[in-house]
Scaffold this motif. Structure first.
Motif, mmCIF file in Angstrom:
data_model
loop_
_atom_site.group_PDB
_atom_site.id
_atom_site.type_symbol
_atom_site.label_atom_id
_atom_site.label_comp_id
_atom_site.label_asym_id
_atom_site.label_seq_id
_atom_site.Cartn_x
_atom_site.Cartn_y
_atom_site.Cartn_z
ATOM 1 N N PRO A 30 0.816 -1.229 0.000
ATOM 2 C CA PRO A 30 0.000 0.000 0.000
ATOM 3 C C PRO A 30 0.845 1.273 0.000
ATOM 4 N N GLY A 31 1.960 1.265 0.708
ATOM 5 C CA GLY A 31 2.821 2.448 0.721
ATOM 6 C C GLY A 31 3.383 2.768 -0.654
ATOM 7 N N ALA A 32 3.705 1.738 -1.407
ATOM 8 C CA ALA A 32 4.227 1.951 -2.758
ATOM 9 C C ALA A 32 3.142 2.517 -3.670
ATOM 10 N N VAL A 33 1.919 2.000 -3.552
ATOM 11 C CA VAL A 33 0.810 2.525 -4.361
ATOM 12 C C VAL A 33 0.575 3.989 -3.990
ATOM 13 N N ARG A 34 0.588 4.281 -2.699
ATOM 14 C CA ARG A 34 0.384 5.655 -2.235
ATOM 15 C C ARG A 34 1.444 6.588 -2.816
ATOM 16 N N ASP A 35 2.698 6.145 -2.826
ATOM 17 C CA ASP A 35 3.776 6.980 -3.358
ATOM 18 C C ASP A 35 3.613 7.229 -4.857
ATOM 19 N N VAL A 36 3.195 6.212 -5.598
ATOM 20 C CA VAL A 36 3.012 6.376 -7.043
ATOM 21 C C VAL A 36 1.836 7.314 -7.321
ATOM 22 N N VAL A 37 0.749 7.168 -6.577
ATOM 23 C CA VAL A 37 -0.398 8.078 -6.759
ATOM 24 C C VAL A 37 0.033 9.505 -6.449
ATOM 25 N N ALA A 38 0.786 9.705 -5.366
ATOM 26 C CA ALA A 38 1.245 11.049 -5.006
ATOM 27 C C ALA A 38 2.130 11.632 -6.107
ATOM 28 N N LEU A 39 3.010 10.809 -6.669
ATOM 29 C CA LEU A 39 3.865 11.267 -7.756
ATOM 30 C C LEU A 39 3.042 11.667 -8.974
ATOM 31 N N MET A 40 2.043 10.854 -9.302
ATOM 32 C CA MET A 40 1.211 11.180 -10.463
ATOM 33 C C MET A 40 0.403 12.457 -10.230
ATOM 34 N N VAL A 41 -0.092 12.650 -9.020
ATOM 35 C CA VAL A 41 -0.845 13.871 -8.718
ATOM 36 C C VAL A 41 0.064 15.089 -8.845
ATOM 37 N N ARG A 42 1.276 15.012 -8.295
ATOM 38 C CA ARG A 42 2.223 16.128 -8.408
ATOM 39 C C ARG A 42 2.579 16.393 -9.867
ATOM 40 N N SER A 43 2.806 15.327 -10.642
ATOM 41 C CA SER A 43 3.164 15.494 -12.051
ATOM 42 C C SER A 43 2.046 16.145 -12.846
ATOM 43 N N VAL A 44 0.816 15.696 -12.621
ATOM 44 C CA VAL A 44 -0.328 16.281 -13.324
ATOM 45 C C VAL A 44 -0.490 17.747 -12.924
ATOM 46 N N ALA A 45 -0.326 18.046 -11.640
ATOM 47 C CA ALA A 45 -0.468 19.428 -11.173
ATOM 48 C C ALA A 45 0.571 20.336 -11.817
ATOM 49 N N GLU A 46 1.816 19.857 -11.906
ATOM 50 C CA GLU A 46 2.873 20.664 -12.517
ATOM 51 C C GLU A 46 2.646 20.860 -14.008
ATOM 52 N N ARG A 47 2.286 19.811 -14.707
ATOM 53 C CA ARG A 47 2.113 19.900 -16.165
ATOM 54 C C ARG A 47 0.912 20.744 -16.559
ATOM 55 N N MET A 48 -0.142 20.686 -15.754
ATOM 56 C CA MET A 48 -1.364 21.411 -16.122
ATOM 57 C C MET A 48 -1.438 22.781 -15.455
ATOM 58 N N GLY A 49 -0.536 23.054 -14.532
ATOM 59 C CA GLY A 49 -0.535 24.351 -13.867
ATOM 60 C C GLY A 49 -1.695 24.533 -12.898
ATOM 61 N N VAL A 50 -2.098 23.451 -12.242
ATOM 62 C CA VAL A 50 -3.180 23.517 -11.260
ATOM 63 C C VAL A 50 -2.641 23.052 -9.913
ATOM 64 N N ASP A 51 -3.431 23.287 -8.863
ATOM 65 C CA ASP A 51 -2.962 22.791 -7.569
ATOM 66 C C ASP A 51 -3.260 21.293 -7.459
ATOM 67 N N GLN A 52 -2.667 20.672 -6.428
ATOM 68 C CA GLN A 52 -2.765 19.218 -6.301
ATOM 69 C C GLN A 52 -4.189 18.750 -6.032
ATOM 70 N N GLU A 53 -4.994 19.548 -5.361
ATOM 71 C CA GLU A 53 -6.380 19.158 -5.104
ATOM 72 C C GLU A 53 -7.161 19.013 -6.410
ATOM 73 N N GLU A 54 -6.912 19.933 -7.338
ATOM 74 C CA GLU A 54 -7.579 19.838 -8.634
ATOM 75 C C GLU A 54 -7.003 18.689 -9.463
ATOM 76 N N ALA A 55 -5.694 18.506 -9.390
ATOM 77 C CA ALA A 55 -5.045 17.436 -10.151
ATOM 78 C C ALA A 55 -5.503 16.065 -9.666
ATOM 79 N N LEU A 56 -5.848 15.967 -8.388
ATOM 80 C CA LEU A 56 -6.301 14.694 -7.835
ATOM 81 C C LEU A 56 -7.526 14.165 -8.572
#
Length: 155
Positions: A30-56
């Motif tokens: 579960p910790g590994a899945v959590r880390d990958v989801v967090a990475l994807m949320v951060r990546s989407v937020a950076e690429r789209m220029g939105v905050d992490q709540e919206e990227a989620l």
């Protein structure tokens, strides 16, 4: 900004991703899945220029599961270092085993889990407790826990 990993939506995506991976025959820590989801949320937020709540809201469990499965593919270079992914064992064979022997196996697994917990090794304790719950499975339907009829019929 609150920690996105504590939100219900984030935890739901982690749980759904784990479920998708199980349907593909892979169990992931579960910790590994959590880390990958967090990475994807951060990546989407950076690429789209939105905050992490919206990227989620843009991150779906299926692509996360695909990324994890691709990273753990045994044919991929460097995949031998992936430790948090293991295949799900699907084995329908049964064995004849006296109840006393099964009881000793459960006792040994419980003792190993106890010592692992006391030594602060939650990873090993988790595996041992999973093993302890699986011990009765190969012994056939006679060794399954009894069910009470009223419990099954209550709404």
């Amino acid at each position: 900004m609150p920690d996105i990993q504590q939100s219900v939506e984030f935890k739901a995506i982690v749980a759904q991703t784990s479920a998708v991976l199980l349907t593909r025959g892979v169990e992931v820590e579960p910790g590994a899945v959590r880390d990958v989801v967090a990475l994807m949320v951060r990546s989407v937020a950076e690429r789209m220029g939105v905050d992490q709540e919206e990227a989620l809201h843009l991150v779906r469990p299926e692509p996360v599961a695909e990324a994890i499965a691709a990273a753990a593919d045994p044919g991929r270079e460097g995949a031998e270092h992936v430790y948090a992914v293991r295949p799900v064992r699907v084995d329908a064979r049964t064995v004849v085993l006296p109840v006393g022997v099964a009881g000793r196996l459960v006792m040994a697994a419980a003792q190993a889990g106890k010592y692992a917990t006391l030594n602060g090794d939650g990873h090993t304790a988790s595996h041992v407790l999973d093993l302890a719950t699986e011990i009765p499975a190969p012994t056939g339907p006679d060794c399954q826990p009894p069910t009470h009829p009223r419990i099954l019929t209550q709404p």
